[in-house]
Design a protein around this motif. Structure first.
Motif, short mmCIF file in Angstrom:
data_model
loop_
_atom_site.label_atom_id
_atom_site.label_comp_id
_atom_site.label_asym_id
_atom_site.label_seq_id
_atom_site.Cartn_x
_atom_site.Cartn_y
_atom_site.Cartn_z
N ASP A 122 62.91 -122.68 -44.52
CA ASP A 122 62.67 -123.86 -43.69
C ASP A 122 61.24 -124.36 -43.88
O ASP A 122 60.99 -125.55 -44.04
N ARG A 123 60.32 -123.41 -43.89
CA ARG A 123 58.90 -123.75 -43.98
C ARG A 123 58.53 -124.18 -45.40
O ARG A 123 57.74 -125.09 -45.60
N GLN B 74 52.72 -119.70 -37.45
CA GLN B 74 53.22 -119.19 -38.72
C GLN B 74 52.31 -119.65 -39.85
O GLN B 74 51.59 -120.64 -39.72
N ASP B 75 52.37 -118.91 -40.96
CA ASP B 75 51.58 -119.34 -42.11
C ASP B 75 52.39 -120.35 -42.93
O ASP B 75 53.50 -120.73 -42.54
N GLU B 76 51.84 -120.75 -44.08
CA GLU B 76 52.50 -121.82 -44.85
C GLU B 76 53.81 -121.36 -45.50
O GLU B 76 54.56 -122.17 -46.02
N GLU B 77 54.09 -120.04 -45.43
CA GLU B 77 55.36 -119.56 -45.97
C GLU B 77 56.30 -119.06 -44.87
O GLU B 77 57.28 -118.37 -45.14
N GLY B 78 55.99 -119.42 -43.64
CA GLY B 78 56.93 -119.11 -42.56
C GLY B 78 56.84 -117.71 -42.00
O GLY B 78 57.71 -117.29 -41.24
N GLN B 79 55.81 -116.96 -42.39
CA GLN B 79 55.61 -115.64 -41.78
C GLN B 79 54.92 -115.84 -40.44
O GLN B 79 53.96 -116.60 -40.33
N THR B 80 55.43 -115.14 -39.43
CA THR B 80 54.87 -115.26 -38.10
C THR B 80 53.44 -114.72 -38.09
O THR B 80 53.17 -113.66 -38.66
N ASN C 138 63.70 -118.88 -41.68
CA ASN C 138 62.42 -119.58 -41.49
C ASN C 138 61.57 -119.72 -42.76
O ASN C 138 60.97 -120.78 -42.96
N PRO C 139 61.49 -118.70 -43.62
CA PRO C 139 60.69 -118.90 -44.84
C PRO C 139 61.18 -120.09 -45.69
O PRO C 139 60.36 -120.85 -46.21
N SER D 248 58.38 -111.34 -41.63
CA SER D 248 57.67 -110.61 -40.58
C SER D 248 58.56 -110.16 -39.42
O SER D 248 58.22 -109.21 -38.72
N ASP D 249 59.68 -110.83 -39.19
CA ASP D 249 60.51 -110.51 -38.02
C ASP D 249 61.98 -110.28 -38.39
O ASP D 249 62.84 -111.07 -38.03
N SER E 192 53.20 -124.86 -35.66
CA SER E 192 54.00 -125.85 -36.39
C SER E 192 55.48 -125.56 -36.12
O SER E 192 55.83 -124.47 -35.65
N VAL E 193 56.33 -126.52 -36.44
CA VAL E 193 57.75 -126.37 -36.14
C VAL E 193 58.40 -125.37 -37.10
O VAL E 193 58.21 -125.44 -38.31
N GLY E 194 59.11 -124.43 -36.53
CA GLY E 194 59.79 -123.42 -37.34
C GLY E 194 60.89 -122.76 -36.52
O GLY E 194 61.29 -123.28 -35.48
N VAL E 195 61.34 -121.62 -37.01
CA VAL E 195 62.39 -120.88 -36.31
C VAL E 195 61.88 -119.48 -36.01
O VAL E 195 61.37 -118.80 -36.89
N LEU E 196 61.97 -119.09 -34.76
CA LEU E 196 61.61 -117.72 -34.37
C LEU E 196 62.56 -117.27 -33.26
O LEU E 196 62.85 -118.04 -32.34
N ILE F 62 56.16 -115.80 -51.58
CA ILE F 62 57.37 -116.39 -52.15
C ILE F 62 57.27 -116.49 -53.68
O ILE F 62 58.25 -116.28 -54.39
#
Lengths: 417, 264
Positions: B105-106, A313-319, B102-103, B55-56, A300-304, B78
């Protein structure tokens, strides 16, 4: 087997390098490809990224720079690389015509050398004496260590501890070339963690150091620079296809991890609307197992790592940690330009499982006497499927992005050799 | 709820710098983080930054990486971060969330801003969100009535400092050195110059973080900055403690030393 003589060609031009103004597909001033790309990095790195972008902008329009890059590609990297038609392999692809672009024949054994030579020259222009890089399969690390040795630069390579084990031979090569290899024990101990660690080094040593980024991911301007230096693959292949077959291919296939070899061969064909572009991601043990690297097909679209793109990523943005038998494709992100090509519909992305890739790996070895990298084997497996769909009239160009010497340990285990 | 504006006005009236402490949610445990942050407030921290474990964490050094890894391993999500903010805000400290982009953002920018405000949080620090990409977050934060804090660095040009300061509402976070988080033997000499350069572009308070870990360094930084930010040193005390009780005692001890430092 039909073979073409490498094209003599003319000197690399600014247009060859960038496609600048040809397709109008450079990122905008903020480094955006549509909604993708940009910069999500600590403020401390912004001046360095600006510096790299400004110097690159001068370099890409500087005939002396282009001449030097071109000279190195020809006399050191072994360009242009040939095309090889593989009819015995293609018998398993519904009789479609399959033609390989032989990046495996370059010095160091993979397409990575193209980008690395370009960026090493850029490093010298920046007046920096030290390069750092991340590596997954070790190919980018080896290429970086090679260019650093060639140009007398200090070189530090960050590599996930798991990858160090999977690719022990490449670790030894890097050391022999004079590089320091730092195993990264954080997180999943693979490519993404090596990138984190390289960024930490860069922010600390940015005055002396260029981060020689290995794929078309990361913050602007890396996706653009790495693409431009990899672009020679497609520029050559397009000319060679016209020479060999008198026409453009129906489809171009490439493996996609971060996406540099794929963008390298795709880019010169983006304006050719009749040429389908197919990227193949690592399906690992299969989508349903959750153990894969299907960033574009299931992410899904995110930032990495500094850019907006598709991410696992999961639903909370963890890779989410990726999985692939191929270290070079084992990455939970992907270059923003691929995200853009996917969403615009210009390119199509698919998954290839470990098993399918290994089958293609063995098939090419047995039928054509070419041992491909496991990364490239994903594109080969894709071409087999595509050929069966398109039928015997189709011509498919495959980027054979690297050779399989480094993968013999994996192959010995997999096939009980 | 104590706002950042109240905190800095009070510190200024007392002719001292504010003390800002950082701790990731979920470290050493979900409840242990609330207890540790409470101890930091009781020892003299005026502001608490609750880290959202990610995570990063590419701008964090080994100490914070270790803490964040433990928080993620024990399942911190969260909802736990927001619950931690709620618990810490009750102590009367102005409570922020520090997070990679990112957290949020998501999770959804508007949703996160609203939920953080509801939990009693007063704002966020977002170290990898640049001014160019910050528009939607600043809008969401303004709508929810929370502050936005961004970072300047020694490498920042005057134009960049201006651009970053223009995006900040609570204070400006001046990263004292070129590098990752973590206590250092001495505070970078670049810090004071950066604070002075930043002041030329904004009337907001300027706080210094990265590399500050003891009372002497806190006193030094308090001599030129409006706030002193300490993270890794608190975490280190907890990591080095044999059990939770002695960890809390060590946190109180460091907090008191730093609180004395910002008043020196």
């Amino acid at each position: 087997m039909r073979q073409v003589t490498p094209t003599e060609g003319t000197l690399l031009t600014a247009a060859d390098l960038a496609g600048n103004g040809v397709h109008g597909d450079d990122p905008d001033v903020h480094g955006k490809f549509g909604i993708f790309g940009g910069r999500y990095v600590p403020e401390a790195l912004i001046p360095a990224l600006d510096e790299v972008a400004a110097e690159y902008d001068r370099a890409r329009n500087d005939v002396a720079f282009l001449r030097e890059f071109d000279h190195l590609l020809r006399t050191y990297a072994g360009r242009p690389t040939t095309l090889t038609e593989v009819p015995r392999f293609a018998e398993q692809a519904g009789g479609a015509r399959i033609i390989l672009k032989r990046e495996d024949l370059t010095h160091t054994g993979a397409h990575k050398i193209n980008n690395v030579l370009g960026q090493a020259l850029l490093t010298k222009r920046l007046g920096k004496k030290r390069v750092i890089a991340e590596t997954g399969a070790g190919q980018h690390g080896v290429a970086t260590a090679t260019a650093a040795a060639l140009m007398g630069l200090e070189c530090v390579i960050y590599m996930g501890a798991v990858d160090c084990e999977r690719q022990a031979l490449n670790v030894a090569r890097m050391k022999l070339l004079g590089a320091t290899v730092v195993p990264v024990h954080n997180g999943s101990k693979t490519l993404k963690d090596a990138i984190n660690e390289a960024f930490r080094d860069w922010v600390t040593n940015v005055d002396s150091t260029h981060y020689l980024f290995g794929t078309i991911a990361g913050p602007h301007p890396f996706p653009e620079i790495v693409r431009d230096f990899a672009r020679i693959i497609g520029v050559e292949a397009r000319r060679q296809m016209l020479e060999l077959t008198g026409a453009l291919p129906d489809a171009v296939c490439a493996a996609v991890g971060g996406g540099s070899n794929a963008i390298g061969i795709f880019h010169a064909f983006i304006g050719d609307q009749n040429v389908a572009l197919h990227g193949y991601e690592a399906g690992g043990r299969g989508l349903e197992t959750g153990e894969h690297a299907l960033t574009l097909t299931a992410g899904s679209v995110g930032v990495l790592h500094g850019s907006r793109t598709y991410v696992l990523q999961d639903e909370e943005g963890q890779t989410i940690e990726s999985h692939s038998i191929s270290a070079g494709l084992d990455y939970p992100g992907v270059g923003p330009e691929h995200a853009w090509l996917k969403d615009s519909g210009r390119a199509t992305y698919h998954g290839i499982t470990d098993a399918e890739a290994m089958e293609a790996f063995a098939l090419l070895a047995r039928t054509e006497g070419i041992i491909p990298a496991i990364e490239s084997s994903h594109a080969l497996a894709g071409a087999l499927k595509l050929g069966r769909e398109l039928g015997p009239e189709a011509t498919i160009l495959v980027n054979l992005s690297g050779r399989g010497d480094k993968d013999m340990g994996t192959a010995m285990k997999y096939f009980n050799l | 709820m104590t706002t950042l504006q109240t905190v800095f006005a009070k510190a200024k009236a007392d002719e001292r710098a504010a003390l800002v402490g950082y701790l990731p949610a979920g470290f050493p445990t979900k409840d242990g983080a609330i207890a540790a942050a409470t101890a930091m407030v009781e020892a003299g921290c005026d502001v608490i930054e609750i880290g959202l474990p990610y995570s990063d964490p590419l701008m964090d050094g080994p100490t914070i990486q270790d803490a964040v890894h433990r928080a993620l391993t024990n399942g911190t999500r969260i909802a736990d971060v927001l619950r931690t903010v709620e618990g810490v805000a009750k102590t009367g400290a102005a409570t922020l969330v520090m997070t990679y982009w990112n957290p949020i953002d998501r999770y959804g920018a508007e949703r996160f801003a609203r939920d953080l405000a509801d939990a009693g949080g007063v704002g966020t620090i977002t170290p990898d969100l640049t001014p160019e990409e910050s528009g939607p977050w600043r809008q969401a934060s303004a709508d929810a009535g929370i502050d936005t804090v961004f970072l300047v660095a020694p490498s920042s040009t005057e134009e960049r400092i201006q651009a970053v300061a223009d995006c900040c509402t609570g204070f400006v976070y001046a990263a004292s050195l070129m590098g990752v988080t973590g206590a250092r033997d001495s505070v970078s000499s670049a810090a004071q110059g950066l604070v002075e350069r930043t002041r030329a572009h904004t009337d907001l308070p300027v706080c210094v973080g990265l590399g500050v870990g003891n009372g002497r360094q806190a006193a030094e930084v308090a001599g030129y900055a409006d706030g002193v930010i300490v993270g890794s040193a608190f975490i280190r005390r907890i990591l080095d403690a044999p059990d939770e009780a002695s960890g809390l005692a060590a946190v109180r001890e460091l907090g008191a030393e730093l609180a004395a430092g910002v008043r020196a």
